[in-house]
Design a protein around this motif. Structure first.
Motif, short mmCIF file in Angstrom:
data_model
loop_
_atom_site.label_atom_id
_atom_site.label_comp_id
_atom_site.label_asym_id
_atom_site.label_seq_id
_atom_site.Cartn_x
_atom_site.Cartn_y
_atom_site.Cartn_z
N GLY A 202 35.45 31.09 51.49
CA GLY A 202 36.76 30.69 50.15
C GLY A 202 35.87 31.37 49.12
N CYS A 203 34.91 31.84 48.31
CA CYS A 203 34.45 31.82 47.35
C CYS A 203 34.62 33.02 47.07
N LYS A 204 34.14 34.27 48.30
CA LYS A 204 33.89 35.28 48.30
C LYS A 204 35.22 36.32 48.32
N ALA A 205 36.58 35.56 49.37
CA ALA A 205 37.95 35.91 49.66
C ALA A 205 38.30 35.29 47.94
N ILE A 206 38.33 35.20 46.95
CA ILE A 206 39.13 34.41 46.24
C ILE A 206 38.52 35.80 44.76
N PHE A 207 37.10 36.02 44.76
CA PHE A 207 36.26 37.19 44.23
C PHE A 207 37.00 39.06 44.85
N GLU A 208 36.90 38.49 45.97
CA GLU A 208 37.85 40.15 47.03
C GLU A 208 39.34 40.26 46.04
N LYS A 209 39.77 39.29 46.37
CA LYS A 209 40.90 39.32 45.73
C LYS A 209 41.27 39.95 44.05
N SER A 210 40.28 39.17 43.72
CA SER A 210 40.93 39.57 42.81
C SER A 210 40.48 40.83 41.55
N LYS A 211 38.89 41.74 42.94
CA LYS A 211 39.05 42.65 42.28
C LYS A 211 39.78 43.67 42.87
N ALA A 212 40.64 43.81 44.16
CA ALA A 212 41.40 44.05 44.17
C ALA A 212 42.69 44.00 43.69
N ALA A 213 43.02 42.92 42.59
CA ALA A 213 44.18 43.32 41.91
C ALA A 213 44.63 43.77 40.67
N ALA A 214 42.72 43.59 40.08
CA ALA A 214 42.38 44.13 38.82
C ALA A 214 42.35 45.53 39.03
N ALA A 215 41.61 46.59 39.71
CA ALA A 215 41.69 47.94 40.25
C ALA A 215 43.00 48.11 40.44
N SER A 216 44.47 47.56 41.12
CA SER A 216 46.01 47.42 41.46
C SER A 216 46.53 47.73 39.83
N LEU A 217 45.77 47.31 39.07
CA LEU A 217 46.35 46.85 37.67
C LEU A 217 46.19 47.68 37.12
N GLN A 218 44.80 48.40 37.05
CA GLN A 218 44.17 49.31 36.35
C GLN A 218 44.73 50.53 36.22
N GLN A 219 44.71 51.29 37.70
CA GLN A 219 45.54 52.32 37.88
C GLN A 219 46.78 52.52 37.68
N GLN A 220 47.90 51.39 37.43
CA GLN A 220 48.98 51.17 37.11
C GLN A 220 48.76 51.69 34.96
N GLU B 293 30.35 40.94 40.88
CA GLU B 293 28.90 39.96 41.67
C GLU B 293 29.23 38.59 41.63
N GLY B 294 30.49 37.94 41.35
CA GLY B 294 30.74 36.81 42.32
C GLY B 294 30.86 36.58 44.17
N SER B 295 31.44 38.66 44.43
CA SER B 295 31.80 38.54 45.63
C SER B 295 29.85 38.78 46.24
#
Ligand SMILES: [Zn+2]
Length: 111
Positions: A78-96, A69-71
């Motif tokens: 700046g905001c979009k970059a942070i939201f994209e990073k948290s999206k990637a990190a959350a997706a990676s952790l979920q897969q792990q 949503e934020g993205s």
């Protein structure tokens, strides 16, 4: 806590005594043996760990939705970059977490 294990199929039963017959494979009560206190403690730890994994995975799902949503609001780069990073990190952790839980199930650690 007492835990009984069906020696035929590995089904675990919590209770003062073993069930009359195994709900999973139908084996009679005498096929059940009580887990040692060490094994019982291990099952308890394993169950709690799996619960924590599940809860964190659910929270990460919320992180993903918020990041999405934020993205899409896209206030500034700046905001979009942070939201994209948290999206990637959350997706990676979920897969792990999914991989770890699958490994537990394959090893029969799913108490
Ligand atoms: Zn059984």
């Amino acid at each position: 806590m007492k835990i009984w294990k069906c020696e035929v199929c590995g089904y675990l039963h919590d209770g003062e005594e073993a069930p009359e017959k195994c709900p999973k494979c139908g084996a009679p009560r005498d096929k059940f043996s009580q887990l040692s206190s060490e094994a019982t403690e291990l099952v308890a730890k394993s169950r709690r760990t799996n619960d924590i994994h599940m809860e964190i995975a659910a929270l990460l799902g919320r992180v993903l939705a918020l990041s999405e949503e934020g993205s899409s609001i896209n206030l500034d780069p700046g905001c979009k970059a942070i939201f994209e990073k948290s999206k990637a990190a959350a997706a990676s952790l979920q897969q792990q977490i999914k991989a770890e839980l699958a490994a537990h199930m394959n090893k029969g650690k799913w108490g």
